[in-house]
Design a protein around this motif. Structure first.
Motif, short mmCIF file in Angstrom:
data_model
loop_
_atom_site.label_atom_id
_atom_site.label_comp_id
_atom_site.label_asym_id
_atom_site.label_seq_id
_atom_site.Cartn_x
_atom_site.Cartn_y
_atom_site.Cartn_z
N SER A 151 -10.86 -9.05 9.91
CA SER A 151 -10.12 -9.66 8.80
C SER A 151 -10.13 -8.73 7.60
O SER A 151 -10.98 -7.84 7.48
N GLU A 152 -9.20 -8.97 6.70
CA GLU A 152 -9.14 -8.20 5.45
C GLU A 152 -10.39 -8.48 4.62
O GLU A 152 -10.91 -7.58 3.95
N LEU A 153 -10.87 -9.71 4.66
CA LEU A 153 -12.09 -10.05 3.94
C LEU A 153 -13.26 -9.22 4.44
O LEU A 153 -14.05 -8.67 3.65
N GLY A 154 -13.38 -9.11 5.76
CA GLY A 154 -14.47 -8.33 6.34
C GLY A 154 -14.39 -6.87 5.95
O GLY A 154 -15.41 -6.23 5.67
N LEU A 155 -13.17 -6.33 5.90
CA LEU A 155 -12.98 -4.93 5.50
C LEU A 155 -13.45 -4.70 4.08
O LEU A 155 -14.15 -3.72 3.79
N GLN A 156 -13.08 -5.61 3.17
CA GLN A 156 -13.47 -5.45 1.77
C GLN A 156 -14.98 -5.66 1.60
O GLN A 156 -15.62 -4.93 0.84
N LEU A 157 -15.54 -6.64 2.28
CA LEU A 157 -16.98 -6.88 2.21
C LEU A 157 -17.75 -5.65 2.68
O LEU A 157 -18.76 -5.28 2.07
N ASP A 158 -17.27 -5.04 3.75
CA ASP A 158 -17.94 -3.87 4.31
C ASP A 158 -18.01 -2.74 3.28
O ASP A 158 -19.07 -2.11 3.11
N SER A 159 -16.90 -2.49 2.60
CA SER A 159 -16.89 -1.40 1.61
C SER A 159 -17.75 -1.73 0.40
O SER A 159 -18.43 -0.85 -0.14
N ALA A 217 -12.89 3.34 -1.36
CA ALA A 217 -11.62 2.75 -1.76
C ALA A 217 -10.47 3.39 -0.99
O ALA A 217 -9.56 2.70 -0.51
N ASN A 218 -10.53 4.70 -0.82
CA ASN A 218 -9.48 5.41 -0.09
C ASN A 218 -9.49 5.06 1.40
O ASN A 218 -8.44 4.96 2.04
N PHE A 219 -10.70 4.84 1.95
CA PHE A 219 -10.83 4.51 3.37
C PHE A 219 -10.08 3.21 3.70
O PHE A 219 -9.48 3.08 4.77
N ASN A 220 -10.13 2.26 2.78
CA ASN A 220 -9.51 0.96 3.04
C ASN A 220 -7.99 1.02 3.12
O ASN A 220 -7.36 0.12 3.69
N ILE A 221 -7.39 2.06 2.54
CA ILE A 221 -5.92 2.15 2.54
C ILE A 221 -5.41 3.32 3.38
O ILE A 221 -4.20 3.52 3.47
N ASP A 222 -6.34 4.05 4.00
CA ASP A 222 -5.96 5.21 4.81
C ASP A 222 -5.85 4.78 6.27
O ASP A 222 -6.85 4.54 6.94
N THR A 223 -4.64 4.69 6.76
CA THR A 223 -4.40 4.22 8.14
C THR A 223 -4.76 5.27 9.19
O THR A 223 -4.75 4.98 10.38
N ARG A 224 -5.08 6.49 8.76
CA ARG A 224 -5.42 7.54 9.71
C ARG A 224 -6.84 7.39 10.24
O ARG A 224 -7.17 7.96 11.28
N GLN A 225 -7.69 6.65 9.55
CA GLN A 225 -9.12 6.61 9.87
C GLN A 225 -9.48 5.36 10.68
O GLN A 225 -10.32 4.57 10.28
#
Length: 236
Positions: free
Chosen positions: A59-67, A115-123
């Motif tokens: 989920s998007e929530l999980g992604l943000q929590l992780d960072s 912050a960049n990792f969350n919006i970088d679709t390459r990673q």
């Protein structure tokens, strides 16, 4: 929300809790305990995404929590450790009282990377730049290598303020540099697909047993160099 969907988020919060404890010990210059709780947080960080994929509850929530959790565990803690370690060393000159704050460049670099990792679709299947957990372990190992006193000239080298300042600046750069690095996160049970990370982890474990905290530094450097070598082989 189902209980299953909250298991990965709960593991992420355990990462954050470990990071908070690590910050306390870092502030008290208890570097070994800070290292332990950062390593524990990274352990939880390794498995939160694994269970999210296993249960199909990404989920998007999980992604943000992780960072946000990584920001404390692998961002604030190494910056504070470097600040404390620099402050403990004898320095002369008008800038001496302010130079330890350079350690927080590590925290700034980690924040930008996360912050960049969350919006970088390459990673998705690999990393670009050194992940913050690896960088955190590298930084936290430095004062511990010095305190071990088993590697004389290395310890002496790592107590030079200019060396630590350079490491801090390079640390922030490498986390955000366009350097392709293979991922150590296991996304499925395919031995063939994960042969490189699994082999690397086995070799790393051997180094850690033989060399202790110095092994951590060598492993992180080897991780960067082996990734670069792999990329060169692919291109050729």
């Amino acid at each position: 929300m189902s209980i299953k969907s909250q298991i990965p988020n709960s593991i992420t919060l355990l990462n954050l809790f470990s990071g908070c404890i690590a910050v306390v010990y870092a502030a008290e210059a208890q570097y070994e305990l800070a290292f332990f709780f950062v390593a524990l947080g990274i352990f939880f960080d390794f498995f939160d995404g694994f269970f999210a994929r296993l249960f199909h509850v990404q989920s998007e929530l999980g992604l943000q929590l992780d960072s946000l959790a990584d920001m404390v565990t692998s961002g604030v803690t190494p910056g504070l450790v470097m600040y404390q370690f620099l402050r403990s060393l004898p320095m002369e000159g008008v800038l001496a009282p302010y130079l330890p704050y350079v350690g927080f460049v590590i925290t700034l670099g980690a924040c930008f990377r996360l912050a960049n990792f969350n919006i970088d679709t390459r990673q998705t299947d690999s990393f670009i730049g050194l992940p913050t957990p690896g960088n955190a372990l590298f930084i936290l190992s430095i004062p511990l290598v010095v305190l071990e006193q088993d590697f004389g000239w290395i310890a002496s080298f790592l107590t030079q303020p200019w060396v630590l300042i350079l490491i801090s600046l390079l640390s922030a750069y490498v986390m955000n540099a366009e350097i392709p690095l293979f991922s150590l996160k296991i996304k499925n049970f395919s031995m063939q697909k994960h042969a490189l990370p699994l082999g690397f982890m086995v070799g790393s474990a051997i180094l850690l047993v033989l060399l202790g905290y110095l092994g951590v530094i060598i492993v992180i450097l080897a991780y960067i160099l082996s990734s670069l070598f792999t990329q060169l082989k692919v291109k050729n």
